[in-house]
Design an enzyme around this catalytic site. Sequence first.
Site, PDB file in Angstrom:
ATOM      1  N   ARG A  56      -3.978 -13.893   1.216  1.00 47.00           N
ATOM      2  CA  ARG A  56      -3.570 -12.521   0.886  1.00 47.00           C
ATOM      3  C   ARG A  56      -2.051 -12.403   0.832  1.00 47.00           C
ATOM      4  O   ARG A  56      -1.484 -11.711  -0.019  1.00 47.00           O
ATOM      5  CB  ARG A  56      -4.121 -11.532   1.918  1.00 47.00           C
ATOM      6  CG  ARG A  56      -5.621 -11.354   1.868  1.00 47.00           C
ATOM      7  CD  ARG A  56      -6.050 -10.095   2.579  1.00 47.00           C
ATOM      8  NE  ARG A  56      -5.650  -8.893   1.855  1.00 47.00           N
ATOM      9  CZ  ARG A  56      -5.764  -7.666   2.334  1.00 47.00           C
ATOM     10  NH1 ARG A  56      -6.247  -7.466   3.553  1.00 47.00           N
ATOM     11  NH2 ARG A  56      -5.396  -6.624   1.616  1.00 47.00           N
ATOM     12  N   ASN A  87      -2.600   0.807   3.230  1.00 47.45           N
ATOM     13  CA  ASN A  87      -2.367  -0.537   2.715  1.00 47.45           C
ATOM     14  C   ASN A  87      -1.553  -1.379   3.696  1.00 47.45           C
ATOM     15  O   ASN A  87      -0.682  -0.866   4.397  1.00 47.45           O
ATOM     16  CB  ASN A  87      -1.636  -0.469   1.377  1.00 47.45           C
ATOM     17  CG  ASN A  87      -2.438   0.285   0.328  1.00 47.45           C
ATOM     18  OD1 ASN A  87      -3.656   0.412   0.443  1.00 47.45           O
ATOM     19  ND2 ASN A  87      -1.768   0.811  -0.682  1.00 47.45           N
ATOM     20  N   HIS A 104      -3.057   0.576   8.952  1.00 48.28           N
ATOM     21  CA  HIS A 104      -3.929  -0.581   9.179  1.00 48.28           C
ATOM     22  C   HIS A 104      -3.170  -1.889   9.375  1.00 48.28           C
ATOM     23  O   HIS A 104      -3.743  -2.964   9.239  1.00 48.28           O
ATOM     24  CB  HIS A 104      -4.921  -0.700   8.015  1.00 48.28           C
ATOM     25  CG  HIS A 104      -5.849   0.465   7.921  1.00 48.28           C
ATOM     26  ND1 HIS A 104      -6.402   0.905   6.746  1.00 48.28           N
ATOM     27  CD2 HIS A 104      -6.315   1.308   8.886  1.00 48.28           C
ATOM     28  CE1 HIS A 104      -7.165   1.963   6.982  1.00 48.28           C
ATOM     29  NE2 HIS A 104      -7.125   2.225   8.272  1.00 48.28           N
ATOM     30  N   GLY A 170      -4.853   7.124  -4.747  1.00 46.77           N
ATOM     31  CA  GLY A 170      -5.588   5.869  -4.746  1.00 46.77           C
ATOM     32  C   GLY A 170      -6.426   5.605  -3.527  1.00 46.77           C
ATOM     33  O   GLY A 170      -6.552   4.457  -3.091  1.00 46.77           O
ATOM     34  N   THR A 171      -7.015   6.638  -2.960  1.00 43.97           N
ATOM     35  CA  THR A 171      -7.914   6.439  -1.831  1.00 43.97           C
ATOM     36  C   THR A 171      -9.190   7.227  -2.050  1.00 43.97           C
ATOM     37  O   THR A 171      -9.151   8.358  -2.551  1.00 43.97           O
ATOM     38  CB  THR A 171      -7.269   6.849  -0.487  1.00 43.97           C
ATOM     39  OG1 THR A 171      -8.260   6.804   0.548  1.00 43.97           O
ATOM     40  CG2 THR A 171      -6.672   8.246  -0.544  1.00 43.97           C
TER      41      THR A 171
END
Length: 231
Positions: A56, A87, A104, A170-171
């Site tokens: 990632r 993000n 997160h 964007g969620t």
Amino acid sequence: MKKIVVFTGAGVSADSGISTFRDADGLWANYRIEDVCTPEALKRNRALVVEFYNIRRKELLSVEPNPAHYAIAELEKSFDVEVVTQNVDNLHERAGSSRVTHLHGELMKLRSERNPNLIVPIEGWEQKLDDRAEDGALLRPHIVFFGESVPMFDRATQIAAEADVMVVVGTSLAVYPAAMLVRYARAGVPIYVVDPGNPDVSMIRNPITHIKERGAVGVPQLVEMLKNEYL
């Protein structure tokens, strides 16, 4: 100066080429969450977890911020702006946003397995299996795994409660507790949603404007709207 709080999810980075959970052929399609993103997985197969986050990180270093990230950063020229993001990438910072709260965790940081407050940046993309923190404990990705608490959530709710305007980009508003953040906006605070789909806005009682575009298209449009409306 009006305070704009921007709450972003995976969709804001999708136009940069970052894989999301929803991608049928993305990075996550090759791994089970239970195998790479839980505390139990780290104990059971540390090598696989480290490998996954190395991949990632390598992916992140190969991409650039997109017009959505740059437009959000541009808001700081005219407004008091704070970004709260689900993000773990650093694309907001690389685009120029100066105040970013990561709910997160952060992909480009590691932390001690013994002391969660002992956090260090990682150079490049590769974490070695035996990398250790200053306290002698093994390092782990600075990521909030599934099943772990979200330590920055209280800070994020305070930020949301101070908003004069809230922007959601964007969620799906389906990942909790992060999705609850919109409920901390004061009554009457306008909420602007940028997403090509249909996020779950059923819990929102504030006035909503929905721009049904992906982030790279809709956010620059919204920034111009906000300037015209509030400046």
